[in-house]
Design an enzyme around this catalytic site. Structure first.
Site, PDB file in Angstrom:
ATOM      1  N   ASP A  66       0.822  -1.218   0.000  1.00 20.48           N
ATOM      2  CA  ASP A  66       0.000   0.000   0.000  1.00 20.48           C
ATOM      3  C   ASP A  66       0.857   1.270   0.000  1.00 20.48           C
ATOM      4  OD1 ASP A  66       1.025  -0.417   2.476  1.00 20.48           O
ATOM      5  OD2 ASP A  66      -0.820   0.028   3.567  1.00 20.48           O
ATOM      6  N   HIS A 283      24.311   1.185 -17.033  1.00 22.91           N
ATOM      7  CA  HIS A 283      23.314   1.772 -16.127  1.00 22.91           C
ATOM      8  C   HIS A 283      23.284   1.007 -14.801  1.00 22.91           C
ATOM      9  CE1 HIS A 283      20.955   3.995 -19.537  1.00 22.91           C
ATOM     10  NE2 HIS A 283      22.106   4.538 -19.265  1.00 22.91           N
ATOM     11  N   ASP A 300      28.118   8.461 -12.222  1.00 24.74           N
ATOM     12  CA  ASP A 300      27.232   9.140 -13.173  1.00 24.74           C
ATOM     13  C   ASP A 300      25.996   9.548 -12.385  1.00 24.74           C
ATOM     14  OD1 ASP A 300      25.420   9.847 -15.140  1.00 24.74           O
ATOM     15  OD2 ASP A 300      25.868   8.149 -16.449  1.00 24.74           O
ATOM     16  N   ASP A 311      23.192  15.674 -15.925  1.00 24.82           N
ATOM     17  CA  ASP A 311      23.697  14.329 -16.219  1.00 24.82           C
ATOM     18  C   ASP A 311      25.219  14.443 -16.322  1.00 24.82           C
ATOM     19  OD1 ASP A 311      23.927  11.716 -16.930  1.00 24.82           O
ATOM     20  OD2 ASP A 311      22.900  11.882 -18.856  1.00 24.82           O
ATOM     21  N   HIS A 383      27.830   2.845 -26.660  1.00 26.29           N
ATOM     22  CA  HIS A 383      26.687   3.777 -26.644  1.00 26.29           C
ATOM     23  C   HIS A 383      26.992   5.002 -27.491  1.00 26.29           C
ATOM     24  CE1 HIS A 383      28.935   6.346 -23.818  1.00 26.29           C
ATOM     25  NE2 HIS A 383      29.194   5.260 -23.096  1.00 26.29           N
ATOM     26  N   HIS A 387      23.108  13.152 -25.641  1.00 24.02           N
ATOM     27  CA  HIS A 387      21.661  13.364 -25.789  1.00 24.02           C
ATOM     28  C   HIS A 387      21.310  14.722 -25.220  1.00 24.02           C
ATOM     29  CE1 HIS A 387      21.434  12.446 -21.454  1.00 24.02           C
ATOM     30  NE2 HIS A 387      22.343  11.517 -21.721  1.00 24.02           N
ATOM     31  N   HIS A 394      16.916  12.084 -20.712  1.00 27.13           N
ATOM     32  CA  HIS A 394      17.071  11.898 -22.164  1.00 27.13           C
ATOM     33  C   HIS A 394      15.924  12.682 -22.777  1.00 27.13           C
ATOM     34  CE1 HIS A 394      19.117   7.862 -20.997  1.00 27.13           C
ATOM     35  NE2 HIS A 394      19.948   8.876 -20.933  1.00 27.13           N
ATOM     36  N   GLU A 411      29.399  12.526 -23.867  1.00 18.13           N
ATOM     37  CA  GLU A 411      29.786  11.497 -22.899  1.00 18.13           C
ATOM     38  C   GLU A 411      30.426  10.257 -23.516  1.00 18.13           C
ATOM     39  OE1 GLU A 411      26.453   9.281 -21.229  1.00 18.13           O
ATOM     40  OE2 GLU A 411      25.057  10.656 -22.181  1.00 18.13           O
ATOM     41  N   TYR A 415      34.880   0.879 -21.876  1.00 16.59           N
ATOM     42  CA  TYR A 415      34.580  -0.089 -20.819  1.00 16.59           C
ATOM     43  C   TYR A 415      35.220  -1.414 -21.222  1.00 16.59           C
ATOM     44  CZ  TYR A 415      31.082   3.568 -20.775  1.00 16.59           C
ATOM     45  OH  TYR A 415      30.468   4.799 -20.824  1.00 16.59           O
ATOM     46  N   ARG A 432      34.030   6.792 -18.141  1.00 13.80           N
ATOM     47  CA  ARG A 432      33.117   7.667 -18.891  1.00 13.80           C
ATOM     48  C   ARG A 432      33.341   9.073 -18.354  1.00 13.80           C
ATOM     49  NH1 ARG A 432      28.808   4.952 -18.585  1.00 13.80           N
ATOM     50  NH2 ARG A 432      27.571   5.804 -16.884  1.00 13.80           N
ATOM     51  N   GLU A 434      31.379  12.645 -18.688  1.00 15.56           N
ATOM     52  CA  GLU A 434      30.119  13.183 -19.228  1.00 15.56           C
ATOM     53  C   GLU A 434      29.935  14.611 -18.756  1.00 15.56           C
ATOM     54  OE1 GLU A 434      26.558  11.057 -18.084  1.00 15.56           O
ATOM     55  OE2 GLU A 434      25.451  11.966 -19.742  1.00 15.56           O
TER      56      GLU A 434
END
Ligand code: GLY
Ligand code: MN
Ligand code: MN
Length: 484
Positions: A66, A283, A300, A311, A383, A387, A394, A411, A415, A432, A434
């Site tokens: 709930d 992610h 990130d 971002d 990737h 964006h 995004h 970015e 990897y 990365r 970014e």
């Protein structure tokens, strides 16, 4: 809290006392009613003749039994109205409509009805008067009026997004989102496969909202600047206080504490704090490693400030010094990012930025013997370059040429998961970088320049002291107990 005797008593007191008082001491820098009105006007202007745009709020979602997840409004609804509550639907008409009393209107928002009992549990609602006075929308009705609201939609083209799916239907509420959608389907005699019915135009909706939302107004830019600066301050404080014995979770908490300290309500996406091999999961959001150790730490993390999401990714050595191999990979990503930056300006293209930066990564990986060829290199940088950001991390955009007042991420990343087909010395290195860039007439402004990016600048920041260093906590007492 569940419905206990005490809470029922409290509720009774509240019902006698009347509706909740309006909240005071709120932030003063929300988007203004004039901003939202200007967005609706721009939408109307761009719409084809004899059309209506219909935007539903996002559904609520169950977190556990709930208890619901914290509610997040559909960014399109927020953009056009500023309304943050669920169970609502906006209609914007190209041509003025006339109601039964002869009043003319070009837009109407159906909202959640005020309900002191419900508000005591789930929060204040604006209701009709609140939306009129606080959001400046004139024609507002309760959702319960939607079913009988007399407007002939049969001759209008309906611009809309895909209808939300898996919408919960509360049996004791006849005007929740599930009902509004069902009533809309009925009013429009919507077929199950409405995508194939020309009356429902998802493509034009996406094009118009993309064209509007990809160009940021001065008011939006101010909020985005704040979101990005706050995210950088989080990165900086973490750099100054990070130690190899800290957990990913603690580091996530430090970022998000700094965000909230500066007034950002939440995050634009689940914070990614991945040490070593975990950095290779694009992610990664579990953040469960108990010690980040001395390997690279990929963070990130983007604050959401009044709906606008930053971002920003920084990859740092938790022990304060990049190893030689880490430095080589880091520098490749850095150079790729710099090359992309150099292409940015009003009128430049994503393709150009993507090509110059990917070429640097591809050639670098081949030269180091990590990748055999272009296709192999793609596995280590799987990737795209970036964006748009805004109300969605995004963000909506038609992805044409870059234009002044767009805000985008750049970015690149590399990897190299364990077991990759290359020398073991490269395994588990994930980088990365970014950044968030505002496109200007002649170039770009790096909104995330507050956080260091180069190897030297990051090592220097890590060597600094943090206000958090003195923050010592006692160990958990219950950790000494044994389960059996
Ligand atoms: N944080 C998600 C992304 O970088 O796109
Ligand atoms: Mn991104
Ligand atoms: Mn990101």
């Amino acid at each position: 809290m569940r419905l206990t005797k005490t809470s029922l008593l409290l509720l009774a007191v509240c019902l006698v006392a009347g509706p909740l008082l309006a909240q005071t001491d709120l932030p003063t820098d929300y988007l203004t009613p004039a901003f939202h009105a200007s967005r609706r006007d721009a939408l109307r202007k761009a719409m084809p003749d004899s059309s209506v745009t219909v935007v539903f709020a996002y559904p609520t979602r169950v977190f556990s039994q709930d208890v619901d997840y914290f509610y997040h409004q559909n960014p399109d609804m927020y953009y056009f109205t500023g309304y943050k509550e669920p169970h609502s639907v906006l209609m914007v008409f190209k041509e003025p409509q006339v109601d039964s009393a002869g009043n003319s209107f070009t837009e109407i928002l159906f909202v959640q009805k005020r309900d002191p009992r419900g508000e005591q549990w789930t929060g204040r609602r604006l209701g009709i008067e609140g939306v009129q006075s606080k959001l400046g929308i004139k024609t507002v009705m309760n959702g319960s009026s939607f079913k009988t609201f007399p407007v002939d939609l049969s001759k209008l083209k309906i611009l809309m997004e895909e209808l939300p799916i898996d919408v919960p239907d509360a049996k004791n509420d006849k005007a929740d989102l599930a009902d509004l959608i069902a009533q809309f389907r009925e009013k429009t005699a919507m077929p199950a496969d409405y995508h194939k019915d020309k009356r429902f135009d998802l493509r034009t909706f996406s094009q118009i909202t993309g064209a509007l939302r990809e160009i940021k107004t001065a008011e939006e830019l101010l909020l985005l600047r704040k979101a990005v600066e706050i995210s950088c301050l989080g990165q900086n404080e973490v750099m100054k206080t990070v130690r190899p014995d800290m957990s990913e979770l603690e580091i996530q908490g430090l970022h998000e504490y700094i965000h909230k300290r500066y007034g950002a309500e939440g995050v634009g996406y689940g914070s990614i704090v991945g040490a070593g091999e975990n950095g290779c999961i694009l992610h990664y959001m579990e953040n469960t490693k108990t010690k980040v150790g001395s390997s690279l730490l990929l963070m990130d993390v983007g604050a959401e400030y009044h709906g606008y999401s930053a971002d920003v990714t920084r990859t740092i050595p938790a022990n304060g010094k990049f190893s030689e191999n880490e430095k080589i990979i880091y520098q490749l990503v850095y150079d790729a990012q710099e090359a992309a930056f150099k292409t940015l300006k009003d009128g430049s293209t994503w393709t150009e930025a993507e090509k110059v930066s990917r070429d640097i990564v591809t050639n670098g990986l081949i030269k180091l013997g990590i990748a055999k060829d272009k296709a192999d290199a793609r596995k280590y940088y799987p990737h795209g370059l970036g964006h748009h950001i805004g109300l969605d991390v995004h963000d909506r955009s038609n992805y044409g040429k870059l234009q002044k007042d767009m805000v985008i991420t750049i970015e690149p990343g590399i990897y190299i998961p364990e077991g990759s087909n290359c020398d073991k010395k490269w395994w588990s290195i994930a980088v990365r970088i970014e950044d968030d860039a505002l496109i200007t007439e002649t170039g770009y402004e790096l909104l995330s320049a507050f956080a260091p990016r180069s190897v030297e600048a990051i090592e220097k920041m890590i060597a600094e002291q943090s206000v958090l260093d003195k923050y010592k906590l006692a160990p958990l007492k219950s950790a000494e107990k044994k389960a059996f």
